[in-house]
Design a protein around this motif. Structure first.
Motif, PDB file in Angstrom:
ATOM      1  N   ASN A 404       0.821  -1.208   0.000  1.00 33.79           N
ATOM      2  CA  ASN A 404       0.000   0.000   0.000  1.00 33.79           C
ATOM      3  C   ASN A 404       0.858   1.263   0.000  1.00 33.79           C
ATOM      4  N   VAL A 408       1.169   4.500  -3.144  1.00 36.65           N
ATOM      5  CA  VAL A 408       0.962   5.951  -2.976  1.00 36.65           C
ATOM      6  C   VAL A 408       1.943   6.764  -3.825  1.00 36.65           C
ATOM      7  N   THR A 411       1.246   6.390  -7.623  1.00 36.71           N
ATOM      8  CA  THR A 411       0.119   7.198  -8.093  1.00 36.71           C
ATOM      9  C   THR A 411       0.530   8.641  -8.298  1.00 36.71           C
ATOM     10  N   TYR A 426      -7.194  10.737  -4.488  1.00 40.85           N
ATOM     11  CA  TYR A 426      -6.173  11.244  -3.570  1.00 40.85           C
ATOM     12  C   TYR A 426      -6.722  11.374  -2.155  1.00 40.85           C
ATOM     13  N   LEU A 429      -5.935   8.114  -0.586  1.00 41.33           N
ATOM     14  CA  LEU A 429      -4.508   7.962  -0.286  1.00 41.33           C
ATOM     15  C   LEU A 429      -4.127   8.758   0.962  1.00 41.33           C
ATOM     16  N   SER A 454       6.494   7.908   1.151  1.00 42.07           N
ATOM     17  CA  SER A 454       5.158   8.169   0.615  1.00 42.07           C
ATOM     18  C   SER A 454       4.652   9.560   0.979  1.00 42.07           C
TER      19      SER A 454
END
Length: 637
Positions: A404, A408, A411, A426, A429, A454
């Motif tokens: 995960n 982030v 993306t 977003y 996220l 991230s």
């Protein structure tokens, strides 16, 4: 016949008969109570050709010839003999025979017998460990050739064992040597191990292949095993490009001072746009090869994920699916890193623009859904009998944190300038990152590093665009990050806390972001805490630079906190070390950088704390240099 028999009987009777008394009963026993001593001749032992287990020792000539023997037993004995010789510290006498030795050992990768292949990998591991990298470099092409032959072999068992040979090279060969010599060819072979071209054209679309036919592992496990090695190879490419070349030092001649001159001289850079002069496309040969990797790998990685992606009725991942997602996300991150390194080196953005144009939407649909409803992923809880080894870095655990946290930044790379359409995506996220910050205390340093990595694209790199569409969640995320840092919830191990500090300092240095995030009101806890860092044994270059920026901006919160801590900061200045880019500078130069902060902050000194600290310095003879400079700073108009 009868005459001869009688003649023999008469000869027997004529023999002298020895008659003696018989021993008494109980005395006809062999005595065994005597002692013996072995006769040892030292020269014979030294030249003995047998080991203590009775096996015949081979000299170097016999060993090298037996490496190519038709008998499997002879080849294995020769490999063990080489390994034993290396472990006993006799590697020097092999230097003159490395060509034949590498040929014989590496050829074991293609052996039909699995036991012989394993012996060759063990021996290669010991040999590479015993030799220096400069001794291996001239013969590395031999090892790489046999590795590529094993990776493309018709027998699935040899293909599978070729990964073990690659593990040896990844562990023993320096990344720069491995990347320079054969990484590009090996990557192509990796792609062939899990897929095949749909047409004869090399750059055409490829399709995933099924299991190798061993029957011992599933197709997903086999591909994951191959992709993990591919990830390591790409990691060697990234690390080799990150290695900094030695910087030449320019020495100016002084007549009354000893001079020390380097052999290297700085090479002038040619900044001319050669592509514009020759009217050629800007994509270099290296960029074309990298684009080929992207064209082949990205569709395969996404197809590999689609085969194991959970269905809506069962959203949790199986262990194999979690491991597959982990390696797929890691590979995509490494590919983006290679693209960034290439574009920085060649001052172009064509490759990243091409990547976003062709794969951004596919990435969102396959890994997140359009609105991010699939995110975050979780794994099915493992049975109690499973060992903790199965919950580690291979699959990321039940919460799938590495997967995960890797999605982030990916993306953010695919959508560096998001619009209103990506607001909901977003939002998911940012909400997930806040949940991660709340679980910081239970995370090991490796996962906290991923959290910081991230946070950087959200709070710094893409923040200008994100503040236009998800301002409130992003500002809330920044507040939680500041609270976590000031509350010392980020560990100091592996440099986690330092990276968070550098991130916050970079945000402060950008006046536009600083104001849009809320300025002094938002950053007050961080700004008040910042002067405390000057009381530690070391302070980073980025931190000191951010402090200077705050002083030039006349930041009231920071300067007030600096004045409150000034007596302790000035007395501790003798012990303070600055780490980072300025490590090579004179220590007093770094001390002056700290003292320069008080030039701006002196207006906030309403209680005369700087004057009292100056008097204490002047009373200490060893700090006279610092006291003189501070006095000049405070008196400068």
């Amino acid at each position: 016949m009868g005459g001869h028999h009688k003649k023999n009987l008469r000869a027997e009777k004529a023999k002298v008969k020895l008659k003696g008394a018989k021993l008494p009963k109980g005395l006809n026993v062999t005595k065994t109570d005597f002692k013996v001593r072995k006769i040892e001749i030292r020269e014979q032992l030294k030249e003995s050709s047998y080991t203590e287990f009775g096996q015949r020792q081979l000299n170097l000539k016999e060993t090298l010839s037996r490496l190519k023997h038709h008998s499997v037993k002879f080849r294995q004995d020769a490999l063990r003999n080489v390994r034993d010789s290396l472990k006993s510290g006799n590697a020097d006498h092999l230097i003159g025979h490395l060509n034949v030795l590498f040929q014989g050992i590496a050829a074991g990768a293609l052996d039909m017998e699995r036991s012989a292949r394993q012996e060759s990998f063990k021996t290669l591991d010991v040999l590479l460990e015993a030799l220096q990298p400069q001794a291996v470099a001239p013969f590395f092409h031999v090892i790489a050739t046999y590795l590529r032959c094993a990776m493309t072999h018709v027998l699935p068992a040899i293909q599978e064992d070729s990964l073990l040979m690659l593990d040896v090279l990844l562990q023993r060969v320096p990344p720069a040597l491995l990347a320079e010599r054969s990484a590009s060819v090996i990557i192509g072979n990796f792609i062939d191990m899990i897929s095949r071209a749909r047409h004869d054209n090399e750059r055409s679309n490829r399709t995933l292949t099924l299991n190798l036919g061993q029957g011992k592992q599933t197709t997903v496990k086999w591909r994951t095993k191959v992709l993990i090695r591919l990830q390591q190879i790409l990691g060697t490419l990234v690390s080799s490009k990150n290695a900094k070349a030695p910087v030449a030092r320019v020495v100016h001649f002084e007549e009354m001072r000893p001079q020390y001159y380097n052999v290297l001289c700085p090479t002038p850079k040619d900044n001319r746009d050669i592509y514009a002069i020759l009217k050629e496309p800007k994509l270099s040969a290296e960029g074309t090869q990298l684009q080929t990797y992207l064209e082949q790998l990205l569709p395969l990685l996404q197809d590999n994920w689609l085969e194991v992606r959970p269905q809506p009725q069962q959203p949790l991942l199986s262990q194999d699916a979690a491991a597959s997602l982990h390696v797929v996300i890691s590979l995509m991150s490494l590919l983006w890193t290679l693209v960034a390194q290439h574009e920085t080196e060649h001052n172009t953005k064509e490759l990243s623009d091409w990547l976003r144009k062709n794969y951004a939407q596919k990435f969102v649909v396959n890994f997140l859904d359009k609105d991010g409803s699939r995110f975050p992923y979780q794994q099915i809880p493992l049975a109690a009998k499973k060992s903790t080894k199965d919950k580690g870095a291979v699959d990321g655990g039940e919460l799938c944190l590495p997967q995960n946290l890797g999605i982030v930044p990916l993306t953010c790379k695919f959508f560096p300038n998001p619009n209103e359409k990506q607001a909901k995506l977003y939002g998911h996220l940012i909400s997930y990152m806040q949940q991660c910050l709340e679980r910081l205390n239970s995370m090991p340093p490796e996962q906290q590093l991923l959290v910081v990595a991230s946070l950087r694209p959200l709070l710094l790199e893409n923040a200008t665009s994100l503040l236009n569409i998800v301002a409130d969640p992003l500002i809330s995320l920044l507040s939680v990050t500041i609270e976590s840092y000031v509350g010392q919830r980020f560990t100091t191990r592996e440099g986690v806390a330092t990276r968070v500090l550098n991130l916050l300092c970079e945000i402060v240095e950008r006046s536009d972001l600083y104001k849009r995030f809320g300025g002094e009101a938002r950053f007050a806890p961080f700004l008040s805490y910042l002067p405390q860092l000057l009381l530690k044994p070391t302070v980073g270059e980025a931190t000191l630079r951010a402090m200077a920026t705050l002083c030039r901006q006349l930041n009231g919160v920071f300067m007030s906190a600096l004045i409150q801590s000034s007596p302790k900061v000035i007395s501790h200045l003798v012990k303070l070390q600055v780490t980072g880019d300025s490590e090579a500078e004179d220590k007093f130069e770094n001390q002056k950088r700290v003292l320069n902060l008080f030039y701006y902050a002196r207006e906030s000194d309403k209680e005369g704390q700087l004057e009292r600290a100056l008097k204490q310095l002047e009373e200490q003879a060893e700090n006279g240099r610092i006291a003189g400079y501070l006095k000049a700073v405070l008196g400068f108009n």
